[in-house]
Structures are given as C-alpha cells and as structure tokens.
Scaffold this motif. Structure first.
Motif, PDB file in Angstrom:
ATOM      1  N   ASP A  78       3.901  13.946 -14.038  1.00 54.26           N
ATOM      2  CA  ASP A  78       2.696  14.590 -14.967  1.00 54.26           C
ATOM      3  C   ASP A  78       2.648  15.936 -15.101  1.00 54.26           C
ATOM      4  OD1 ASP A  78       1.876  11.885 -15.922  1.00 54.26           O
ATOM      5  OD2 ASP A  78       0.258  11.812 -14.491  1.00 54.26           O
ATOM      6  N   LYS A  79       2.706  16.673 -13.779  1.00 53.54           N
ATOM      7  CA  LYS A  79       2.726  17.911 -13.662  1.00 53.54           C
ATOM      8  C   LYS A  79       3.931  18.892 -14.239  1.00 53.54           C
ATOM      9  CE  LYS A  79       0.380  18.321  -9.531  1.00 53.54           C
ATOM     10  NZ  LYS A  79       0.500  18.490  -7.794  1.00 53.54           N
ATOM     11  N   GLU A  80       5.173  17.982 -14.038  1.00 46.81           N
ATOM     12  CA  GLU A  80       6.391  18.210 -14.895  1.00 46.81           C
ATOM     13  C   GLU A  80       6.303  18.288 -16.344  1.00 46.81           C
ATOM     14  OE1 GLU A  80      11.084  17.622 -14.934  1.00 46.81           O
ATOM     15  OE2 GLU A  80       9.720  17.140 -12.951  1.00 46.81           O
ATOM     16  N   ILE A  81       5.836  17.240 -16.859  1.00 44.53           N
ATOM     17  CA  ILE A  81       5.482  17.032 -18.155  1.00 44.53           C
ATOM     18  C   ILE A  81       4.778  18.181 -18.863  1.00 44.53           C
ATOM     19  CG2 ILE A  81       4.612  15.539 -20.071  1.00 44.53           C
ATOM     20  CD1 ILE A  81       5.811  13.128 -18.269  1.00 44.53           C
ATOM     21  N   ASN A  82       3.522  18.535 -18.114  1.00 41.81           N
ATOM     22  CA  ASN A  82       2.661  19.529 -18.735  1.00 41.81           C
ATOM     23  C   ASN A  82       3.432  20.757 -18.667  1.00 41.81           C
ATOM     24  OD1 ASN A  82       0.626  17.539 -19.413  1.00 41.81           O
ATOM     25  ND2 ASN A  82      -0.313  17.615 -17.328  1.00 41.81           N
ATOM     26  N   ASP A 110       4.514  10.028  -7.181  1.00 42.11           N
ATOM     27  CA  ASP A 110       5.698  10.417  -8.175  1.00 42.11           C
ATOM     28  C   ASP A 110       5.151  10.567  -9.365  1.00 42.11           C
ATOM     29  OD1 ASP A 110       7.738  10.031  -6.232  1.00 42.11           O
ATOM     30  OD2 ASP A 110       8.022   8.179  -6.794  1.00 42.11           O
ATOM     31  N   GLN A 111       4.138   9.795  -9.786  1.00 39.57           N
ATOM     32  CA  GLN A 111       3.557   9.838 -11.188  1.00 39.57           C
ATOM     33  C   GLN A 111       2.745  11.330 -11.482  1.00 39.57           C
ATOM     34  OE1 GLN A 111       3.809   7.423 -13.840  1.00 39.57           O
ATOM     35  NE2 GLN A 111       3.106   9.342 -14.934  1.00 39.57           N
ATOM     36  N   GLU A 112       2.156  11.697 -10.218  1.00 40.94           N
ATOM     37  CA  GLU A 112       1.252  12.954 -10.383  1.00 40.94           C
ATOM     38  C   GLU A 112       2.405  14.006 -10.355  1.00 40.94           C
ATOM     39  OE1 GLU A 112      -1.149  13.371  -6.734  1.00 40.94           O
ATOM     40  OE2 GLU A 112      -2.506  11.831  -7.486  1.00 40.94           O
ATOM     41  N   ALA A 166       0.848  -1.122  -0.041  1.00 46.13           N
ATOM     42  CA  ALA A 166       0.086   0.156  -0.093  1.00 46.13           C
ATOM     43  C   ALA A 166       0.957   1.224  -0.113  1.00 46.13           C
ATOM     44  CB  ALA A 166      -0.854  -0.100   1.105  1.00 46.13           C
ATOM     45  N   LYS A 167       1.866   1.319   0.686  1.00 40.78           N
ATOM     46  CA  LYS A 167       2.764   2.353   0.849  1.00 40.78           C
ATOM     47  C   LYS A 167       3.436   2.587  -0.454  1.00 40.78           C
ATOM     48  CE  LYS A 167       5.586   5.540   3.071  1.00 40.78           C
ATOM     49  NZ  LYS A 167       5.009   6.654   3.265  1.00 40.78           N
ATOM     50  N   THR A 168       3.922   1.353  -1.174  1.00 41.45           N
ATOM     51  CA  THR A 168       4.647   1.553  -2.311  1.00 41.45           C
ATOM     52  C   THR A 168       3.777   2.170  -3.241  1.00 41.45           C
ATOM     53  OG1 THR A 168       5.988  -0.194  -1.594  1.00 41.45           O
ATOM     54  CG2 THR A 168       5.778   0.060  -4.048  1.00 41.45           C
ATOM     55  N   ARG A 169       2.495   1.581  -3.519  1.00 40.42           N
ATOM     56  CA  ARG A 169       1.758   2.248  -4.388  1.00 40.42           C
ATOM     57  C   ARG A 169       1.105   3.652  -4.319  1.00 40.42           C
ATOM     58  NH1 ARG A 169      -2.177  -1.549  -3.339  1.00 40.42           N
ATOM     59  NH2 ARG A 169      -1.287  -2.917  -4.831  1.00 40.42           N
ATOM     60  N   GLU A 170       1.273   3.936  -3.064  1.00 40.78           N
ATOM     61  CA  GLU A 170       0.974   5.431  -2.650  1.00 40.78           C
ATOM     62  C   GLU A 170       2.092   6.155  -3.074  1.00 40.78           C
ATOM     63  OE1 GLU A 170      -0.879   9.005  -1.903  1.00 40.78           O
ATOM     64  OE2 GLU A 170      -1.602   7.077  -2.137  1.00 40.78           O
ATOM     65  N   MET A 171       3.260   5.602  -2.945  1.00 39.69           N
ATOM     66  CA  MET A 171       4.531   6.559  -3.574  1.00 39.69           C
ATOM     67  C   MET A 171       4.742   6.731  -5.020  1.00 39.69           C
ATOM     68  SD  MET A 171       7.535   4.851  -0.583  1.00 39.69           S
ATOM     69  CE  MET A 171       8.739   5.106  -1.760  1.00 39.69           C
TER      70      MET A 171
END
Length: 82
Positions: free
Chosen positions: A34-38, A29-31, A20-25
């Motif tokens: 995505d912000k940086e890419i945009n 990171d993906q969010e 669960a912690k790994t999934r949240e991390m």
C-alpha cells in the motif's frame, strides 16, 4: 485454534506455518505494498503534470483524487444496501 497451520507458497515451495504468523506476514506485506502504491501514485501525478506543462496543456482536472479507503467503501455499501 492457535495451533492451526496454514500452507504458504514461497517461490516454488510450500511451507507450513502457524495461521497467526501467516496472517501477520500477509498484513505486513499488504502495508508495504500500500505504501509503495501510494508513492507511485504521487510520482505519477507529478510526472503527468510535468508532461502536460511541457505540451502546453492545462493541468488535468480531477487527477489529484484519492481512492476511498476500505472503511469508506464499507460505509458506502452499507448506505446503498439500505
């Protein structure tokens, strides 16, 4: 089960963390990515338009298109599959 663990690689070492912690991390990171890419896409559009303006060329057509979201892609794939 919630007690399951996942091996995560940080640099050159592996650490065992709860899934669960790994999934949240990974989600966080993906969010951030995505912000940086945009932001980079927006900056690129401005820079390309300035370059074309400096060269005396007309603005690129279709360059301001946005990529489809994951949900939009799922809907398109569902339509194509029938």
């Amino acid at each position: 089960s919630p007690a399951e663990k996942a091996m995560v690689c940080f640099g050159n070492m592996f650490i065992e963390l709860p899934k669960a912690k790994t999934r949240e991390m990974l989600r966080q990171d993906q969010e951030e990515l995505d912000k940086e890419i945009n932001n980079l896409r927006k900056e690129l559009r401005v820079k390309v338009n300035r370059l074309y303006e400096a060269q005396g060329k007309p603005e690129l057509k279709g360059f301001n298109l946005n990529p489809m979201s994951a949900e939009e892609m799922k809907l398109i794939n569902r339509i194509l599959e029938g």
